[in-house]
Write a protein that holds these residues in place. Structure first.
Motif, PDB file in Angstrom:
ATOM      1  N   ARG A  82       0.825  -1.213   0.000  1.00 44.17           N
ATOM      2  CA  ARG A  82       0.000   0.000   0.000  1.00 44.17           C
ATOM      3  C   ARG A  82       0.854   1.256   0.000  1.00 44.17           C
ATOM      4  NH1 ARG A  82      -2.557   3.202   3.880  1.00 44.17           N
ATOM      5  NH2 ARG A  82      -1.686   1.979   5.599  1.00 44.17           N
ATOM      6  N   ASN A  83       1.988   1.198   0.696  1.00 42.51           N
ATOM      7  CA  ASN A  83       2.872   2.367   0.798  1.00 42.51           C
ATOM      8  C   ASN A  83       4.025   2.343  -0.204  1.00 42.51           C
ATOM      9  OD1 ASN A  83       1.868   3.948   3.239  1.00 42.51           O
ATOM     10  ND2 ASN A  83       1.968   1.869   4.084  1.00 42.51           N
ATOM     11  N   ARG A  84       4.013   1.356  -1.108  1.00 42.15           N
ATOM     12  CA  ARG A  84       5.003   1.244  -2.186  1.00 42.15           C
ATOM     13  C   ARG A  84       6.434   1.168  -1.643  1.00 42.15           C
ATOM     14  NH1 ARG A  84       5.726   4.960  -5.626  1.00 42.15           N
ATOM     15  NH2 ARG A  84       5.980   3.648  -7.470  1.00 42.15           N
ATOM     16  N   ILE A  85       6.606   0.394  -0.581  1.00 37.03           N
ATOM     17  CA  ILE A  85       7.930   0.215   0.028  1.00 37.03           C
ATOM     18  C   ILE A  85       8.489  -1.141  -0.384  1.00 37.03           C
ATOM     19  CG2 ILE A  85       9.210  -0.011   2.182  1.00 37.03           C
ATOM     20  CD1 ILE A  85       7.043   1.759   3.491  1.00 37.03           C
ATOM     21  N   PRO A  86       9.622  -1.185  -1.076  1.00 36.93           N
ATOM     22  CA  PRO A  86      10.230  -2.481  -1.407  1.00 36.93           C
ATOM     23  C   PRO A  86      10.982  -3.051  -0.202  1.00 36.93           C
ATOM     24  CG  PRO A  86      11.436  -0.676  -2.454  1.00 36.93           C
ATOM     25  CD  PRO A  86      10.341  -0.048  -1.649  1.00 36.93           C
ATOM     26  N   LEU A  87      10.985  -4.380  -0.113  1.00 35.97           N
ATOM     27  CA  LEU A  87      11.673  -5.066   0.977  1.00 35.97           C
ATOM     28  C   LEU A  87      12.602  -6.127   0.402  1.00 35.97           C
ATOM     29  CD1 LEU A  87      12.086  -5.966   3.986  1.00 35.97           C
ATOM     30  CD2 LEU A  87      10.084  -7.454   3.673  1.00 35.97           C
ATOM     31  N   ILE A  88      13.836  -6.147   0.888  1.00 42.40           N
ATOM     32  CA  ILE A  88      14.792  -7.197   0.553  1.00 42.40           C
ATOM     33  C   ILE A  88      15.141  -7.949   1.826  1.00 42.40           C
ATOM     34  CG2 ILE A  88      17.204  -7.646  -0.085  1.00 42.40           C
ATOM     35  CD1 ILE A  88      16.967  -5.428  -2.174  1.00 42.40           C
ATOM     36  N   VAL A  89      14.956  -9.267   1.795  1.00 46.53           N
ATOM     37  CA  VAL A  89      15.387 -10.128   2.897  1.00 46.53           C
ATOM     38  C   VAL A  89      16.400 -11.098   2.312  1.00 46.53           C
ATOM     39  CG1 VAL A  89      14.702 -11.714   4.724  1.00 46.53           C
ATOM     40  CG2 VAL A  89      13.085  -9.975   3.910  1.00 46.53           C
ATOM     41  N   LEU A  90      17.634 -11.034   2.786  1.00 47.28           N
ATOM     42  CA  LEU A  90      18.655 -11.921   2.205  1.00 47.28           C
ATOM     43  C   LEU A  90      19.230 -12.850   3.264  1.00 47.28           C
ATOM     44  CD1 LEU A  90      21.921 -11.166   2.762  1.00 47.28           C
ATOM     45  CD2 LEU A  90      21.309  -9.177   1.388  1.00 47.28           C
ATOM     46  N   PHE A  91      19.564 -14.038   2.794  1.00 43.71           N
ATOM     47  CA  PHE A  91      20.092 -15.083   3.668  1.00 43.71           C
ATOM     48  C   PHE A  91      21.477 -15.511   3.191  1.00 43.71           C
ATOM     49  CE2 PHE A  91      15.586 -15.240   4.291  1.00 43.71           C
ATOM     50  CZ  PHE A  91      15.395 -15.666   5.600  1.00 43.71           C
ATOM     51  N   GLU A  92      22.425 -15.422   4.082  1.00 47.70           N
ATOM     52  CA  GLU A  92      23.741 -16.021   3.902  1.00 47.70           C
ATOM     53  C   GLU A  92      23.984 -16.940   5.098  1.00 47.70           C
ATOM     54  OE1 GLU A  92      25.722 -15.912   1.405  1.00 47.70           O
ATOM     55  OE2 GLU A  92      25.110 -14.161   0.232  1.00 47.70           O
ATOM     56  N   GLY A  93      24.929 -17.847   4.965  1.00 45.98           N
ATOM     57  CA  GLY A  93      25.220 -18.737   6.083  1.00 45.98           C
ATOM     58  C   GLY A  93      25.887 -20.006   5.622  1.00 45.98           C
ATOM     59  N   TRP A  94      26.183 -20.867   6.584  1.00 45.93           N
ATOM     60  CA  TRP A  94      26.864 -22.124   6.273  1.00 45.93           C
ATOM     61  C   TRP A  94      25.965 -23.049   5.459  1.00 45.93           C
ATOM     62  CZ3 TRP A  94      31.834 -21.982   7.351  1.00 45.93           C
ATOM     63  CH2 TRP A  94      32.292 -21.174   8.384  1.00 45.93           C
ATOM     64  N   ASP A  95      26.585 -23.925   4.677  1.00 43.05           N
ATOM     65  CA  ASP A  95      25.820 -24.979   4.026  1.00 43.05           C
ATOM     66  C   ASP A  95      25.100 -25.786   5.104  1.00 43.05           C
ATOM     67  OD1 ASP A  95      26.751 -24.293   1.486  1.00 43.05           O
ATOM     68  OD2 ASP A  95      28.531 -25.571   1.662  1.00 43.05           O
ATOM     69  N   ALA A  96      23.823 -26.102   4.843  1.00 50.83           N
ATOM     70  CA  ALA A  96      22.988 -26.890   5.761  1.00 50.83           C
ATOM     71  C   ALA A  96      22.634 -26.154   7.040  1.00 50.83           C
ATOM     72  CB  ALA A  96      23.648 -28.230   6.101  1.00 50.83           C
ATOM     73  N   SER A  97      22.699 -24.815   7.012  1.00 52.41           N
ATOM     74  CA  SER A  97      22.370 -24.045   8.220  1.00 52.41           C
ATOM     75  C   SER A  97      20.896 -23.669   8.293  1.00 52.41           C
ATOM     76  CB  SER A  97      23.232 -22.777   8.293  1.00 52.41           C
ATOM     77  OG  SER A  97      22.996 -21.937   7.176  1.00 52.41           O
TER      78      SER A  97
END
Length: 500
Positions: free
Chosen positions: A296-311
């Motif tokens: 509604r407020n035209r706000i983009p969101l980025i959620v990013l995941f980094e981490g160990w394999d199998a975490s």
């Protein structure tokens, strides 16, 4: 920069004809050599209306092999472009190695139109210009040749050309409606344009002012500058290639475990299954509601995941997206870049994927591969991954200046827990696909990845895009912490923006 330009410079038709053939041959030779040397070139044409830009660009194009360049005419942004940061529409058009991109007007014209109105520069222009200097430096640092021309004519000459066009019956509707008011505003825009030129005239991307009252002189000056620039760039590229071959600096250092951020994380945190189920249901309901607030407020969101394999990155992403509207989010898995992606700046493929206003982009791994796997596996040289910390911070700053919320997670487990999960995958038929020889090979470099991750967390956790380290030995605890963090961050941003 413009007040001292001598606009009386000119060339007769005979002088022009004597010069142009040699320049054309030389341009063709250099275009082929730049292609073989993998030099990507960007040429920007800016200038006053009626400065002769169309004819000068066309004369220049006729000297080139059409298979080696793309011309982009920059006008009013389309709907899709309006939903992204200003520089997105240009990042997506940068050329691959060996090719040329020519911009008939560029990001600079958009800055003037979008941030200069009613005789007053708006408060966003300084940040926008700062983003442009980031953009241009990142390209030139990566080996791009950037040539910028400003075609200059006097107010008197511009007025004369408008009268001539009118007499000749040339319609002014070819100028877009949003630019009509700029046609007769020379004096008002002169100080704004001079300020932009001065602020963005950098050693790596300098402006060339072209005296354009005589089109023959202007054409020759453009061609001569392009020749000079490409010649210098070829010499520089050959020198850099030799230096890279001699670069024997080890990309990775065994870490001092005592100083490791990640080694100090308490991985004993856990959550009972019953509480997990209750919390998960409540959190997913709340995130589904917040998704519509973002839209509604035209706000983009980025959620990013980094981490160990199998975490647990994949499982956490599924729980995050489980109750979302699929029309408003997208999961972007980031793997090994293709050959076409490798032929561009490494950030190019990520600019192509950023979410539009009001949408959510969830990244299963991200641009941080530059300072993790590419560093450890020596897929880029030492100078490149060290430079990437600043480039990534700038990239995220540009996105947040546009209004994007960025939430970054490092999912952390210990070495013993990773081994248990690897074995479980090998022994579970429907999970076998998750474990590969690369996972085992990466595990052997645990300390190298630990060092890289520690440095990444220290150098790229900023006020606008902080890292959250997630204790992930217990999957239930990990998933709920991630869901709560997303909720808290979105609510905090909405409150700060006066939207809640």
């Amino acid at each position: 920069m413009l007040e001292n330009v001598d606009l009386d410079k000119s060339l007769s038709k005979e002088e022009y004809d004597d010069i142009i053939e040699d320049l054309t041959i030389r341009i063709g030779e250099l275009q082929r050599k730049a292609w073989k040397t993998d030099i990507p070139t960007i040429i920007v044409f800016e200038g006053w209306h009626a400065s002769g830009m169309t004819e000068i660009i066309n004369r220049f194009l006729l000297t080139l092999n059409p298979m080696g360049f793309d011309l982009y005419t920059t006008g009013k942004p389309c709907y899709q472009e309006e939903q992204k940061p200003l520089l997105w529409r240009f990042w997506t058009k940068i050329p691959k190695k060996g090719s040329i991109a020519i911009f008939d007007r560029s990001w600079y014209r958009r800055v003037v139109i979008e941030h200069d109105g009613k005789g007053k520069v708006d408060k966003h222009m300084p940040k926008c210009l700062e983003g442009i200097t980031y953009f241009e430096r990142q390209l030139t640092d990566e080996g791009y040749l950037l040539i910028k021309f400003f075609l200059h004519v006097s107010k008197k000459e511009q007025a004369k050309r408008y009268r001539d066009l009118k007499k000749e019956g040339v319609p002014l509707f070819i100028v877009e409606e949003e630019e009509q008011e700029y046609l007769n505003e020379y004096d008002r825009h002169l100080p704004v344009i001079e300020g932009i030129l001065e602020r963005t005239d950098k050693a790596s991307a300098p402006w060339t002012i072209v005296e354009a009252e005589d089109k023959n002189f202007a054409t020759v000056k453009v061609l001569a500058k392009v020749i000079e620039s490409i010649e210098n760039k070829i010499v520089e590229a050959e020198s850099n290639a030799e230096a890279t071959q001699n670069d024997q600096v080890d990309n990775c250092v065994i870490p001092n475990i005592d100083s490791s951020i990640l080694e100090k994380i308490d991985l004993d945190k856990s959550l009972a299954y019953k509480e997990y189920k209750k919390e998960k249901k409540a959190c997913q309901k709340k995130i589904a509601q917040l998704q519509y607030e973002l839209f509604r407020n035209r706000i983009p969101l980025i959620v990013l995941f980094e981490g160990w394999d199998a975490s647990g990155k994949g499982g956490s992403i599924r729980r995050l997206a489980q109750k979302l509207n699929p029309r408003l989010y997208r999961v972007i898995p980031v793997g090994v870049p293709s050959n076409y992606e490798l032929a561009h700046h490494y950030l190019w493929r990520f600019y192509n994927e950023i979410p539009e206003a009001g949408h959510i982009g969830i990244y299963d791994r991200s641009w941080y591969g530059r300072v993790l796997v590419e560093r450890v596996e020596k897929l880029c040289n030492t100078h490149e991954w060290k430079r990437a910390y600043r480039e990534i911070n700038e990239f995220e700053e540009i996105l947040t200046n546009y209004g994007t919320i960025i939430i970054k997670f490092w999912t952390h487990i210990d070495k013993e827990e990773q081994l248990n999960r690897f074995k479980q995958r090998e022994n579970t038929p429907y999970k076998k696909w998750k474990i590969t020889s690369d996972d085992w090979r990466n595990r052997e470099k645990w300390n190298l990845y630990l060092s890289a991750a520690d440095e990444m967390l220290q150098k790229t956790s900023t006020s606008w895009a902080p890292w959250t380290i997630v204790e992930s030995n217990d999957k239930y605890y990990s998933r709920i912490k991630i869901l709560h963090t997303v909720i808290d961050r979105i609510e905090e941003e909405l409150k700060q923006r006066g939207l809640q």
